[in-house]
Design a protein around this motif. Structure first.
Motif: not given
Length: 224
Positions: A50-55, A141-146
């Motif tokens: 998986s590709r996780l994105t962040s701020f 549920p929210e797993i990652v904020p994006t």
């Protein structure tokens, strides 16, 4: 670590496993009444890249992580045979799904009830009609904020009714079927799905048919 040249999981790193147990029991209760009860439970994992994105920098990260999958279901079905080749069927169903991935999670219960009545009217008309109801509360549920759903708790509902008549223009040779399904869902409100079909059997080994049908597709959570 564990990635090939394309940044994907190598075959040695992909974890795919599943354990499942189930049962089924059938009873011929009275000769006119048949009951089926069946169920399953399962637990497993599915390797994901998986590709996780962040701020914040680096803004994007590749993560190798198993998706945890588990759940179970149980179904009860009753069929009552009527005179003249007709029958009445009632089915109840419950399903539980637990899914946790690197970017999202879902915990869902589904309750389903269906009634189907089949009626043979003479040698030319074969009628079937039914009702259905499905209620499916879910928590995402929210797993990652994006990547999140708003609201993260909701109950999807689907209520339906349908009727269909297959008319034998020439018995065993040419038949015409007309029917429609009417339903109301949480996604699209009230909808109608009409259908007409024509079937021609020139011989025991040949058949030709034509149909026109309007269908409505339910969007996924991601699309919604």
């Amino acid at each position: 670590k564990g990635l090939d040249n394309d940044g994907l999981l190598s075959k040695e790193q992909i974890d795919q496993r599943r354990v499942q147990a189930g049962f089924r029991a059938d009873w011929d209760v009275t000769g006119h009444d048949a009951v089926t009860i069946q169920g399953d439970i399962y637990d497993g994992a599915a390797g994901e890249n998986s590709r996780l994105t962040s701020f914040t920098p680096p803004f994007s990260t590749i993560l190798n992580q198993n998706a945890d999958l588990s759940g179970g279901n149980i179904l009860a079905h009753w069929k009552h045979t009527l005179s003249g080749g007709s029958d009445l069927q009632v089915q109840m169903y419950y399903d539980r799904v637990n899914r946790v991935q690197a970017t999202q999670g879902e915990y869902r219960d589904t309750y389903d009830l269906d009634l189907v009545h089949h009626i043979s009217l003479g040698h030319r008309n074969d009628v079937i009609w039914g009702l259905g109801a499905r209620v499916s509360p879910a928590y995402l549920p929210e797993i990652v904020p994006t990547y999140f759903f708003d609201p993260n708790r909701r109950t999807d509902q689907l209520y339906s009714a349908f009727a269909q008549d297959e008319f034998a223009i020439v018995p065993d040779r040419l038949s015409f079927t007309i029917g429609a399904k009417f339903f109301h869902s949480s996604f699209s409100g009230f909808n109608t799905e009409p259908s007409i079909r024509l079937l021609w059997k020139p011989s025991e080994h040949q058949s030709y048919w034509a149909a026109a049908t309007h269908a409505v597709r339910t969007p996924s959570d991601n699309e919604d």
